[in-house]
Design an enzyme around this catalytic site. Sequence first.
Site, mmCIF file in Angstrom:
data_model
loop_
_atom_site.group_PDB
_atom_site.id
_atom_site.type_symbol
_atom_site.label_atom_id
_atom_site.label_comp_id
_atom_site.label_asym_id
_atom_site.label_seq_id
_atom_site.Cartn_x
_atom_site.Cartn_y
_atom_site.Cartn_z
ATOM 1 N N HIS A 191 0.850 -1.198 0.000
ATOM 2 C CA HIS A 191 0.000 0.000 0.000
ATOM 3 C C HIS A 191 0.885 1.246 0.000
ATOM 4 O O HIS A 191 1.333 1.721 1.045
ATOM 5 C CB HIS A 191 -0.923 -0.006 1.223
ATOM 6 N N HIS A 232 1.137 5.001 -2.347
ATOM 7 C CA HIS A 232 0.584 5.842 -3.411
ATOM 8 C C HIS A 232 1.702 6.588 -4.132
ATOM 9 O O HIS A 232 2.501 7.285 -3.496
ATOM 10 C CB HIS A 232 -0.407 6.848 -2.826
ATOM 11 N N ASP A 251 1.556 9.239 -6.012
ATOM 12 C CA ASP A 251 1.461 10.694 -5.848
ATOM 13 C C ASP A 251 1.641 11.134 -4.405
ATOM 14 O O ASP A 251 1.626 12.340 -4.118
ATOM 15 C CB ASP A 251 0.143 11.231 -6.416
ATOM 16 N N GLY A 304 -9.904 7.578 -2.017
ATOM 17 C CA GLY A 304 -10.501 8.894 -1.838
ATOM 18 C C GLY A 304 -11.331 8.933 -0.569
ATOM 19 O O GLY A 304 -11.366 7.976 0.204
ATOM 20 N N HIS A 306 -9.947 0.533 -0.541
ATOM 21 C CA HIS A 306 -9.783 1.373 0.642
ATOM 22 C C HIS A 306 -11.079 1.287 1.454
ATOM 23 O O HIS A 306 -12.142 1.707 0.982
ATOM 24 C CB HIS A 306 -9.552 2.828 0.243
ATOM 25 N N GLU A 313 -10.982 3.003 6.997
ATOM 26 C CA GLU A 313 -9.933 3.950 7.385
ATOM 27 C C GLU A 313 -10.593 5.097 8.140
ATOM 28 O O GLU A 313 -10.525 5.182 9.357
ATOM 29 C CB GLU A 313 -9.188 4.459 6.157
ATOM 30 N N ASP A 359 1.774 3.975 2.922
ATOM 31 C CA ASP A 359 0.691 4.811 2.425
ATOM 32 C C ASP A 359 1.247 5.955 1.574
ATOM 33 O O ASP A 359 1.251 5.872 0.351
ATOM 34 C CB ASP A 359 -0.184 5.335 3.564
#
Length: 362
Positions: free
Chosen positions: A19, A21, A23, A181, A208, A211, A300
């Site tokens: 996991h 990202h 970006d 998101g 996701h 969370e 993350d």
Amino acid sequence: MTTPLTLENISQAPKALLHDHLDGGLRPSTVLELAGQYGYDDLPADDVDELATFFRTAAHSGSLVRYLEPFAHTVGVMQTAEALHRVAFECVEDLAGDNVVYAEVRFAPELHIEGGMGLDAVVDAVLAGFADGEKAAASAGRTITVRCLVTAMRHAARSREIAELAIRFRDRGVVGFDIAGAEAGYPPTRHLDAFEYMRGNNARFTIHAGEAFGLPSIHEAIAFCGADRLGHGVRIVDDITVAPDGQVKLGRLAAILRDKRIPLELCPSSNVQTGAVASIAEHPFDLLARTRFRVTVNTDNRLMSDTTMSQEMLRLVEAFGYGWSDLARFTINAMKSSFIPFDERLALIDDVIKPRYAVLAG
């Protein structure tokens, strides 16, 4: 003799990351340079250290929605093939430098078309960056395998299109699909068509869930969407009761999550930043590990959390007293849960992960 569990020594251990990202993992210097190259004028700072501080401070918001706001700046400088290639290449370089031997890095292609690129071109650029990064790492004596998860934004309406993109690129480095998101108001079941398409094509996906939102998000992801893994899933702790004598009782949702061995992509530092948990010491990671959920350690967003896999592991060691055998188990959990073929998973576990942890454990 057992090797001390210091950050330096942990950095020498092999790691598997599920996991992360794309970006959320840029180098601050790269953000600045790309902004200058492509005329992005909205950065909140023009100094590398100040920019790094901005991302870190903004992420410590106590809210997932506010945590996501700084991504406008990283996405803003990732709108050309050259920028995407560079960011992907540097991602591999940074992970390899931390002795990550396998990683699944995710990103949302739909966020990178503002400069006129098509979705396929976006994915091509990222995969080329990963491939070139792997070659460069190998030349430097660090072997790493990086695969891609394509993500659809849960507030948008392009998830089926992104799922189709995942299938088109399934033999070129894309191993799965995800939705991400803000969770509140955007349940996973809004995207059933995409998940059904993935299942119909015998493809894998993570969601996701659990969370910022609670148990209903996890229930939908498992019961209705058929998720192979859960991104975060930390709120499953709300379905677990610990009696004063230490007896642990699982609710029905927690029980089926554990019994089906559905992996949890836990991201300790990020969970603290978004307010999902109060601190690393209060993170349910240890409870979940002790009750034999399939827990994995993840970063993350390395930029926003100012973290690495080694730092995440060290924080867990300091909070819960873990040893090398525990870190090996979490790493093997991640490798078992990856979306690459079984024989490739097994080779990394048996030929790389187990032998190197055995040396560290003495």
